[in-house]
Every structure is written in C-alpha cells, then in structure tokens.
Design an enzyme around this catalytic site. Structure first.
Site, PDB file in Angstrom:
ATOM      1  N   THR A  38      -5.418  10.203  -8.959  1.00  0.00           N
ATOM      2  CA  THR A  38      -4.159   9.741  -9.555  1.00  0.00           C
ATOM      3  C   THR A  38      -4.219   9.780 -11.084  1.00  0.00           C
ATOM      4  OG1 THR A  38      -4.191   8.173  -7.753  1.00  0.00           O
ATOM      5  CG2 THR A  38      -2.683   7.679  -9.527  1.00  0.00           C
ATOM      6  N   THR A  50      -6.663   3.287  -9.932  1.00  0.00           N
ATOM      7  CA  THR A  50      -6.851   4.644  -9.419  1.00  0.00           C
ATOM      8  C   THR A  50      -7.960   4.613  -8.376  1.00  0.00           C
ATOM      9  OG1 THR A  50      -7.665   6.854  -9.971  1.00  0.00           O
ATOM     10  CG2 THR A  50      -8.285   5.087 -11.464  1.00  0.00           C
ATOM     11  N   GLY A  95      -6.294   4.442  -2.226  1.00  0.00           N
ATOM     12  CA  GLY A  95      -5.230   3.448  -2.165  1.00  0.00           C
ATOM     13  C   GLY A  95      -5.458   2.350  -1.155  1.00  0.00           C
TER      14      GLY A  95
HETATM   15  N1  GLY Z   1      -4.550   6.022  -5.585  1.00  0.00           N
HETATM   16  C1  GLY Z   1      -3.776   7.038  -5.020  1.00  0.00           C
HETATM   17  C2  GLY Z   1      -3.643   6.984  -3.573  1.00  0.00           C
HETATM   18  O1  GLY Z   1      -4.469   6.429  -2.874  1.00  0.00           O
HETATM   19  O2  GLY Z   1      -2.683   7.515  -3.072  1.00  0.00           O
END
Ligand code: GLY
Length: 309
Positions: free
Chosen positions: A173, A224, A227
């Site tokens: 990200t 970042t 997720g």
């Molecule tokens: N940090 C980005 C995602 O996991 O989509």
C-alpha cells in the site's frame, strides 16, 4: 465542504510518506525509496506554498498511484481472478471528516474519489460498482484496465498462480500523513490490496481507525501491510491512543513489533503528532519511507531506522 484557510499559519509543516511494508523485490529497491522521496517532495511543496494537509496528502499519494513501482493505482496487484480492485481513503483532523472507497475496479486515482466521498457526501465509505457510478457522476477518477495494468503486476500474478513464487502476502500500500502550517493534520492511503485476494476482499486501507486516522489532539497515522492483521489491531487509531502523552516513535515501534509477532504478518505505520513529532516503524523486511520538516531536504530510505552508509 472544502476547507479554506484565510491566514498564513505559524506551525512548521511536516510530511511523512510510505511505499508499503513487505519485501521489496531486488529490482525495485532503488525505485521504491526514490518514489517515496518524490512523493514527499511534492507534499512538502504544497505545504510550503501554504496549502492544506489534505492537499499535501493528495499530492503525495497521487504521485505514488502513478508510479508503477507501488501497489496502488497504476501498479496495483491482481485478485485471484486477474482483476484489479482498489481501496483508498482520506481523513482530516480539522472536522474528523473521512472519505473512502472499497473494491472499485480498474481505478488509477482512488484517493481522488475518496476525497470526493469526504467532501461531497454525508458518508464515509462507498464500495464497488456504486462507488464507480458515484465517481463518474462527479467527473472524477481514471477508469480502465489500461490505467492500472503493469507488466510487474502481470508477472507477479503469473508467477504466483503457476506456483513459481509463494502466494505471498505482500501488501505494499502507499500512504501519507501531513501537518500543515495551521496545525491541522490529514492522513491517506491507496492500494491494490493483497496479491491473489478473493474478489470482494477489502483490506484495512479504507477502514477508518485501521488503515488511517486523524484527530486534532491525537495526531494522524496511516498503516501498511497485511490488512487482516492491521484491522484486528485497529492499528492507526491504537498507535495514536497509546501515544496521547508522547513517545510516538516508541509506541509505533512497539505496536508494529507486537502485531508482527502475534500475526506473523508484515505491518508498518507512519504518524505525526499535533506538535510535529514523527513516527515511522515497520515489522517487515522493508518499508520505503520519506519525510520532511519545514523546508529541510527530504530524508528517505528502504528500512527504518535508516541503514547506516
Ligand atoms: N494494507 C492493504 C491491504 O491489506 O489491503
């Protein structure tokens, strides 16, 4: 509502950006910090010209969305079905307004659509085809597979689906936080998500509190990495909550280490406090970053703390 400032403020502005926590492939280990540096310089220019933290964050993120080095905008990674589904978000401290989009197909400049959601609706998050329709109705967003496809993303997809590389969980990200001359803060992020994600999977980036947060007394932060790990620890809010009495850098480092130890996932954070303290930390092999205070030259690197020469 667009926030307009009438007087020149007196706070020394700060910009911090990241190009994603994870493992940066060898051929991108110069390009990633260089791209972060360019993004920070653009954000710094906005701030020095008296622009808002929101505009500085947008300038930095747009630069990285256009840079194929990064997993955002042009350069986004693909879903299990070889499609592109992007997430993006923006938040500002002045009025706690936030705007986000999730799972929007073939979109190069998600941060601009997130800004429209923030400024033109009473909502925080729009998703999927309806978010695309909203963007088109407001004349914002560059859509099309050609806008986001890159050879890099195709190669990663082909290698991962052929079993040549691990189904890695890289989630590089991009993000930025800024403090402007008026003492206001903003944070933002944009991503293609994780490689080979299930269609419809949404990560932390558009989740307020997880992927980003901005609050007048607490500061601004952006996360970042993977997720699923970031969301369960609500990392962006949590680091600011823990650092409400100071020591932002120490709290960012401790939280990244804690989450990485518990989940085995790559994670990272960038933050700025209301008085201009910076926090940069990651639990991963790499996280390209860059920052600048006032008109100082932009510092940048591929790991934090910066590798010694
Ligand atoms: N940090 C980005 C995602 O996991 O989509």
């Amino acid at each position: 509502m667009t926030v307009v400032h009438s007087a020149v403020g007196s706070v020394e502005p700060v910009i911090v950006v990241h190009g994603g926590a994870g493992t940066v492939s060898p051929e991108l280990r110069e390009a990633a910090p260089a791209g972060a540096k360019k993004a920070a310089e653009l954000g710094q220019r906005v701030l020095l010209d008296g622009g808002s933290c929101e505009d500085a964050v947008i300038a930095a993120i747009r630069s990285m969305e256009d840079d194929p080095t990064f997993n955002a905008g042009r350069g986004s990674c693909m879903t299990r079905d070889g499609e592109f589904e992007v997430d993006a978000a923006l938040m500002r401290s002045i009025d706690l307004r936030a705007g986000a989009i999730a799972g929007v197909k073939n979109l190069r400049d998600g941060i601009l659509v997130a800004q429209k959601v923030m400024n033109e609706t009473r909502h925080c998050l729009l998703a999927g085809d309806a978010a695309e329709a909203f963007a088109r109705a407001h004349g914002v967003g560059s859509f099309g597979r050609d806008e986001v496809w890159t050879e890099k993303a195709q190669r990663r997809f082909d290698d991962a689906t052929a079993g040549k590389t691990a189904r890695d969980n890289r989630a590089d990200t991009v993000g930025a936080v800024a403090l402007d001359r008026h003492g206001h803060m903003a944070s933002g992020g944009s991503t293609g998500g994780v490689l080979l994600k299930l269609p419809g999977r949404v990560g932390d980036t558009p989740m307020i509190g997880s992927g980003l947060y901005a609050h007048p007394q607490l500061g601004a932060s952006a996360a970042t990495g993977v997720g699923e790990a970031i969301m369960t620890y609500v990392m962006s809010y949590e680091v600011l909550r823990r650092a409400r009495d100071g020591e932002l850098q120490a709290h960012a480092e401790a939280l990244c280490a804690e989450v990485q130890r518990a989940t085995r996932a790559a994670v990272g954070l960038i933050c700025v406090s209301p008085d201009g303290e910076i926090g940069i930390a990651h639990g991963s092999q790499h996280m390209s970053w860059a920052h600048a205070r006032g008109d100082s030259p932009v510092a940048f690197g591929l790991t934090w703390p910066p590798a010694a020469d």
